[in-house]
Design a protein around this motif. Structure first.
Motif, short mmCIF file in Angstrom:
data_model
loop_
_atom_site.label_atom_id
_atom_site.label_comp_id
_atom_site.label_asym_id
_atom_site.label_seq_id
_atom_site.Cartn_x
_atom_site.Cartn_y
_atom_site.Cartn_z
N GLN A 81 12.66 9.39 -4.08
CA GLN A 81 12.31 8.46 -2.99
C GLN A 81 11.97 7.08 -3.56
OE1 GLN A 81 8.99 9.73 -0.62
NE2 GLN A 81 9.72 8.64 1.19
N ALA A 82 11.28 7.10 -4.66
CA ALA A 82 10.95 5.83 -5.32
C ALA A 82 12.24 5.12 -5.76
CB ALA A 82 10.03 6.08 -6.51
N GLU A 83 13.15 5.94 -6.31
CA GLU A 83 14.42 5.34 -6.76
C GLU A 83 15.17 4.71 -5.59
OE1 GLU A 83 15.42 4.96 -9.72
OE2 GLU A 83 14.53 6.50 -10.99
N GLU A 93 -1.45 3.94 -16.34
CA GLU A 93 -0.61 4.40 -15.24
C GLU A 93 -0.89 3.57 -14.00
OE1 GLU A 93 -1.01 8.52 -14.63
OE2 GLU A 93 -0.12 9.07 -16.55
N LEU A 94 0.15 3.37 -13.26
CA LEU A 94 0.04 2.52 -12.09
C LEU A 94 -0.56 3.28 -10.93
CD1 LEU A 94 3.51 0.78 -12.36
CD2 LEU A 94 1.32 -0.01 -13.21
N ARG A 95 -1.35 2.62 -10.24
CA ARG A 95 -1.97 3.25 -9.07
C ARG A 95 -1.72 2.42 -7.83
NH1 ARG A 95 -1.85 6.96 -11.82
NH2 ARG A 95 -3.54 8.28 -12.65
N SER A 136 0.82 -1.21 0.00
CA SER A 136 0.00 0.00 0.00
C SER A 136 0.86 1.26 0.00
CB SER A 136 -0.92 -0.01 1.23
OG SER A 136 -0.13 -0.10 2.40
N GLU A 137 2.19 1.10 0.16
CA GLU A 137 3.06 2.26 0.21
C GLU A 137 3.41 2.71 -1.20
OE1 GLU A 137 6.00 2.36 3.77
OE2 GLU A 137 5.95 0.26 3.05
N ILE A 138 3.39 4.03 -1.40
CA ILE A 138 3.70 4.57 -2.71
C ILE A 138 4.80 5.62 -2.53
CG2 ILE A 138 2.82 5.87 -4.70
CD1 ILE A 138 0.08 4.72 -4.09
#
Lengths: 382, 895
Positions: B109-111, B893-895, B102-104
């Motif tokens: 930060q994603a990298e 797109e990813l959600r 559930s964390e996005i």
């Protein structure tokens, strides 16, 4: 009357242990000492210099070697040099003396005595020289025996000049060749008997002495150790001669036997001892160290640095016999870490070194070099 | 890590969005033709996982589609059961979004989160890579070993149980080894371990120094030899040139020459005297010899005369013996003639007896042969009778065979005709038999073949005519008639009315043949030769036999007539008695002949003796006459008195010459013999010559040696030798030092290399354990060698082969297996892994491909494997999930 007594110049001598530079220096100094002898003669107002044999080292020296001492003596026309053959340069028909005379290479102020018999030294015929002449390298007869009956004027100084070994002086086999009776001076009524063959000064009796070589040429020269010449004052035919020793040599030869090294202090002490031989002029010292012992890794590095490299550069010649061996244990291997290829290799080499034998010695050398290389790259490893 | 979705847009050929569908756990296979975009998919996946979204490197720019646009990639995957989604857009409006559960996370930060999750480290300004580049294998990359970055190495090391530094010593060990190699390289070559540099130079110099020293020592030895020889030569020359010795030699030579002249004079006089003596002795000897010869002749004549008398007496005695011998010989000759006549008579009697016995034998033979002729004639008569009987019989073997064949054919024709005829089956009531008739005959129950028109009549009913089928019956009947006709003709030829008669006739013929054979055998047995004969030869044999008997009878008659004259006398003796009498007479004749020959030989011997005696007597007479003639000649030449006087004079002359010779010999005794003097002169002359020659030679020798000595002196051989020894010694020590250093360094290098190898093997053990099962499945009984940098160095099967020397296919298979090992290791360490292969294994043969497929399938049971291939057959072999590339209306797109 005063005479200068010297012998055993042995020009052309080769020193096997020496490298080319050292050899050149030693050979040059053996020639240079002739000049110092001439200067000493002048200084002491001596007219006659008696050279008791072995002017040359070899029976067939090179042309340059042949002429070098003659030319040195030629530089002192006010001094008369009396030469006799020795066992190294015996007067054989085709020997060095015949060669010199054939070439006319003997200066006017030099007399080569090739026949035994009284030779007058001064115009008033008060001093007579009785030379003994070696015509072969070794003779079994005492060539000074003729001096007993050699005729000279009454009350004249009878001065013997010979090359050989006095008998009955505890010199073993040497006396078998070219013997000289120990009491020849007394028997022959000699005022003084100047002898050559022994390279260190040695006075046999009041009238008999070996001068020794003027420039030391051995680590193991007996007697006074060489590097000297004698000024002999003859006051009368029956008066005892007055013998004075004069230093003529440049180099100091020293051999230190049984040098055992086990720790760093031993190494420092050895260095100090060598440097103390001639503190003011260590460059005149030739030293021969017979080294043994066991050193740790660090001490072995110290030895390599202090003795093999530094001291070797300080003295004229450092001759080493033997070497300290590496004394390493598992503790010493800690510096390689607890694992890794180097540690593993070191353990293998240590085991092989401890097994001894020829392979063990090679393994010890390899281990020693491993320590050295490790130290060289140690910063990286650390 | 299990990829579940991959969609891209704006990537190279994919300007429009596409999605890879069908992704799931295990083996995933996308089979698509070339240019379908498989490599682009892999590049997009790599970009998503390892490249920062902000990167604007040429790599990223290279992803942009030809028509412009921003590369955009979205990836969904499961990470240890947790659903993750990653979306990155590069270049224009770049962005990154990463969700875990559930964390996005967005942007950098994603990298960072992605890097932490995948264990990536910063490989470059815009790149974060770990082991992933080795696991995402692009097209053509499978042919090479994984090019690991430091980050890749680090990831692998993280997976291993022990740090490389701890295990191998790392850089320090390599540095030490490098230094050792460098240092050792100063002493020996790396490839052949041959000495090099200073060590090689010192070795060569030492060798040269030793050779130079040997030359100098040889020269010194030659010099010493010269000096010794020179000394000797000088002493010898002094001795040779000694003038006193020379004067002595010359004086001695002169004295000897005077003596020689005197001796020669005496020799000449003595020679002359000896000649005179020899002549006188010869004259005396000749006279004496003549006297002796004359005396000898006289004695010889007397002796010969006595011998003549004795020879005459011997001749007379031999003549008498000859007369007697001839008488004996004549008597023996007469006895021999008488014995021979008796022998002849006995021989004739023996011949007559033998003839009579032979005649009696012949008579018996004739009688026996006449009996044989009679028996043969009887047998022959019987044979003729039997042969006549046989000739009368007409049915022989051939005739009966023909008849039998014709009868058999006729029977067959009848059978055929019956078979083709209709059958009438009759079954009448018991009381109806009398009322039914067939062709007028009462009709019986049973079957009847109707071969011709048949009339059936039933009483009270009427008459029936039964007509068989005409065509068939006519043909059968014609056949039967033809065969019957042929049979009848044959029977007629042999004169028989029926076949049975013919068989009887043939039996009679056969018996007649047997009897003829018996009669012929009997006739043959009656003949002397007892042989089976043809009739003609039998007749001829009988005639011949008759002729032989007749001839023998005629011979007997003639013999009987001839022997009649001797018959009476022959009848008194048997042939054996007659032969014995002849033998005795022959022996007596032979004895007489031997006696005659003995007497004849005795007679001849005596005749020879007589002839010898006559010849001896003749010779003696001749010799006496010869001596008498010689004596007459000698006396005529010199009388006996004159000869005696000559002998006496010669004796006196000889005595005088002998005295002269003895006188001269006495005079010679005072001097040495001439030979001795001559030898002495020659020796002295030789000594003087030798001395002159020796002096010349010695002077030349001395000059030569002095020249050599001077030359050697100038060179200072002793000094050179000392210097050469010093040089050689110094070089030897340096050699030893070099060798010791080289040995220590070589040992150190070897030990370090061994240790490093051991440590590397220990360090790589986990990786090797991971790789080895799959590796063994493809390459049974083979092992690979890895270095500490995880590069394959070698493949060891029967022997160790360098990796670079292997075939392309094998290298690709090994490279894939190593990557698979990396993936396994990662899976073991992190519990998650993946392997993507783009167009790999294209060079594998079918067997290897199947093995590789098995290995990949087995690995896919643990982690996901994606295989992108353009080969349908490969996809078929792999099985697994079939992926498809599906265009999308727009990027989701990813959600």
């Amino acid at each position: 009357m005063k005479i200068l007594h010297t012998s055993d110049w042995q020009i052309g001598r080769i020193f096997r242990f020496a490298d080319d530079d050292t050899l050149g220096a030693l050979q040059a100094e053996r020639l240079e000492v002739i000049r110092r002898l001439g200067l000493l003669a002048r200084q002491e107002n001596v007219t006659h210099v008696l050279v008791a044999g072995d002017v040359y080292e070899h029976e067939t020296p090179t042309e340059r070697t042949l002429h070098q001492p003659m030319e040195r003596m030629r530089q002192f026309p006010d001094v008369r040099w009396h030469l006799i053959p020795g066992n190294h340069d015996a007067d054989t028909p085709d020997g060095v003396w015949a060669r010199l005379l054939r070439e006319g290479a003997v200066p006017e102020n030099v007399t080569v005595h090739r026949q035994p018999g009284p030779v007058v030294l001064d115009e008033s015929e008060n001093a007579w020289l009785l030379p003994a002449v070696l015509q072969r390298r070794h003779v079994l007869a005492d060539l000074t025996a003729y001096m007993d009956d050699a005729p000279t004027p009454p009350d004249a100084l009878r001065i013997g000049l010979a090359h050989g070994s006095v008998t009955g002086f505890g010199n073993g086999e040497e006396a078998e060749h070219n013997p000289v009776a120990i009491d020849r001076a007394k028997k022959a009524g000699l005022t003084y008997l100047a002898l050559g063959d022994w390279h260190g000064f040695c006075q046999i009796d009041a009238r008999t002495a070996y001068s020794g070589t003027p420039e030391t040429d051995r680590f193991t020269t007996g007697g006074g150790g060489g590097g000297e010449a004698l000024i002999v004052t003859l006051s009368g035919p029956r008066a005892e001669p007055q013998i004075t020793r004069h230093r003529t040599g440049k180099y100091v030869w020293k051999k230190l036997d049984d040098v055992t090294l086990t720790k760093a202090d031993d190494i420092h002490a050895l260095e100090a001892r060598v440097r103390g031989i001639a503190p003011d002029n260590p460059g005149s010292v030739l030293v021969w160290l017979a080294v043994s012992g066991l050193l740790s890794v660090d001490d072995l590095a110290l030895y390599e640095s202090a003795i093999v490299r530094r001291l070797s550069g300080a003295v004229a010649c450092l001759r080493l016999s033997g070497a300290p061996h590496l004394s390493a244990g598992l503790d010493d291997l800690e510096r390689f870490g607890t694992g890794g290829a180097v540690r593993l290799a070191a353990e293998g080499l240590l085991a092989r070194a401890q097994a001894g034998g020829e392979e063990g010695a090679i393994a010890a050398d390899a281990l020693q070099r491993l320590f050295l290389f490790w130290n060289e790259v140690g910063g990286q490893a650390a | 890590m299990i990829l579940t979705e991959l969609q891209i847009e704006g990537f190279r050929r994919f300007s429009s969005p596409v999605r890879l569908e069908g992704l799931g756990a295990g083996l995933n296979v996308l089979a698509a033709p070339n240019e379908a975009g498989k490599s682009t998919l892999l590049a997009a996946l790599r970009a998503a996982l390892t490249l920062r979204h902000t990167s604007k490197t040429s790599v990223i720019k290279g992803f942009a589609p030809y028509g412009g646009g921003a590369p955009h990639v979205g990836v969904k995957f499961l990470w240890k059961g947790t659903a993750c989604a990653l979306e990155k857009r590069f270049l224009t409006k770049s962005r990154a979004r990463f969700s875990i559960g559930s964390e996005i996370f967005e942007g950098d930060q994603a990298e960072e989160k992605l890097r932490d999750l995948l264990g990536l480290t910063e490989a470059g300004k815009a790149e974060a890579a770990g082991l992933w580049n080795a696991l995402l294998v692009g097209q053509g990359e499978s042919f090479f070993q994984p090019q690991l970055t430091d980050a890749g190495h680090a990831s692998l090391r993280d997976c291993l149980e022990q740090g490389v530094e701890d295990a191998t010593g790392g850089a320090a060990a390599s540095a030490v080894l490098a230094r050792v190699k460098d240092r050792l390289g100063l002493f020996q070559t790396a490839s052949t371990n041959k000495p090099t540099g200073r060590y090689k130079q010192v070795l060569e110099q030492e060798q040269q120094a030793r050779e130079g020293l040997a030359r100098l020592e040889a020269r010194k030895a030659a010099l010493e030899d010269d000096l010794i020889a020179l000394d000797h030569a000088r002493r010898t020359l002094r001795e040779q040139e000694n003038p006193e010795r020379r004067a002595q030699d010359e004086a001695a030579l002169k004295e000897l020459r005077i003596v020689r002249d005197r001796v020669l004079l005496l020799d000449a006089e003595e020679q002359k005297a000896r000649s005179v003596l020899a002549a006188a002795a010869a004259a005396h000897d000749a006279a004496r010899l003549e006297q002796e010869k004359r005396q000898e002749n006289a004695l010889r004549q007397q002796q010969l005369e006595r011998e003549c008398s004795a020879a005459k007496q011997t001749l007379d005695a031999v003549a008498n013996q000859l007369v007697k011998a001839r008488q004996k010989f004549e008597a023996c000759r007469q006895q021999r003639e008488q014995a021979e006549r008796t022998h002849q008579t006995c021989r004739q009697q023996r011949i007559a007896a033998s003839r009579f016995a032979a005649l009696a034998h012949l008579q018996r033979v004739v009688e026996q042969e006449k009996a044989i002729v009679r028996r043969a004639e009887a047998a022959f008569t019987r044979l003729e009778q039997e042969e006549a009987v046989l000739a009368a019989l007409r049915i022989d073997e051939a005739a009966i065979q023909r008849i039998r064949k014709a009868a058999q054919a006729y029977d067959q024709a009848v059978t055929v005709q019956a078979a083709n005829a209709p059958t009438l089956v009759v079954s009448l009531e018991p009381d109806a038999a009398q009322r039914v008739s067939l062709n007028g005959q009462p009709c019986a129950d049973g079957e009847t073949r109707l071969t011709s028109l048949t009339t059936l009549r039933i009483e009270g009913i009427g008459q029936f005519q039964i007509i068989p089928a005409r065509l068939e019956q006519e043909a059968a009947e014609a056949q039967r008639v033809m065969v019957r006709t042929r049979l009848d003709k044959l029977l007629e030829q042999v004169g028989c009315p029926s076949v049975a008669d013919a068989e009887l006739g043939y039996e009679a013929h056969r018996q007649a043949v047997v009897r003829v054979a018996e009669a012929r055998a009997a006739y043959g047995a009656s003949l002397p030769e007892n042989t089976a004969l043809t009739p003609e030869k039998a007749r001829q044999a009988l005639g011949l036999l008759r002729q032989q008997v007749a001839q023998k009878e005629a011979d007997l008659a003639v013999a009987q007539k001839e022997s009649s004259a001797q018959q009476a006398e022959a009848l008194s003796l048997t042939p054996e008695q007659a032969a014995a009498a002849e033998e005795a007479a022959a022996q007596a004749a032979e004895t007489a002949r031997q006696a005659e020959r003995a007497e004849q030989a005795a007679c001849a011997m005596v005749t020879t003796q007589k002839e010898k005696a006559e010849a001896a007597l003749h010779n003696l007479v001749q010799m006496v006459q010869q001596l008498q003639r010689e004596d007459a000649v000698r006396v005529a030449r010199e009388t006996a008195e004159a000869l005696a006087e000559r002998a006496l004079q010669a004796q006196k002359d000889q005595k005088a010459a002998q005295d002269k010779v003895e006188q001269l010999a006495q005079a010679r005794q005072d001097d040495q013999p001439l030979a001795v003097v001559e030898t002495g002169i020659k020796r002295l002359e030789q000594v003087l010559d030798t001395t002159r020659t020796a002096i010349t030679r010695l002077r030349e020798d001395i000059r030569g040696r002095e020249t050599r000595v001077r030359l050697a002196e100038g060179e200072g051989v002793d000094e050179q030798i000392a210097e050469a020894r010093r040089t050689a010694e110094r070089l030897r020590l340096e050699c030893e030092s070099c060798e010791r250093e080289r040995a220590a360094l070589a040992l150190l290098q070897q030990t370090l290399a061994d240790a490093e190898r051991t440590q590397t093997e220990r360090y790589l053990a986990p990786l090797m354990r991971t790789v080895q099962p799959a590796f063994a499945a493809v390459f049974p009984s083979a092992t690979i060698g890895l270095d500490a940098g995880f590069s394959v160095q070698s493949l060891t099967r029967r022997q160790t082969e360098d990796f670079s020397t292997l075939s392309d296919g094998t290298r690709e298979q090994i490279s894939v297996l190593v990557r698979l090992g990396f993936a396994e290791l990662l899976y073991t360490r992190q519990g998650s892994s993946i392997l993507v292969l783009d167009d790999a294994l294209s060079f594998s043969d079918s067997l290897r491909l199947e093995r590789m497929v098995d290995v990949l399938a087995e690995a896919a049971t643990r982690f996901q494997i994606l295989v992108l291939t353009c080969r349908t057959e490969t996809a078929v072999k792999l099985g697994g999930r079939a992926l498809t590339l599906t265009p999308m209306p727009e990027f989701t797109e990813l959600r």
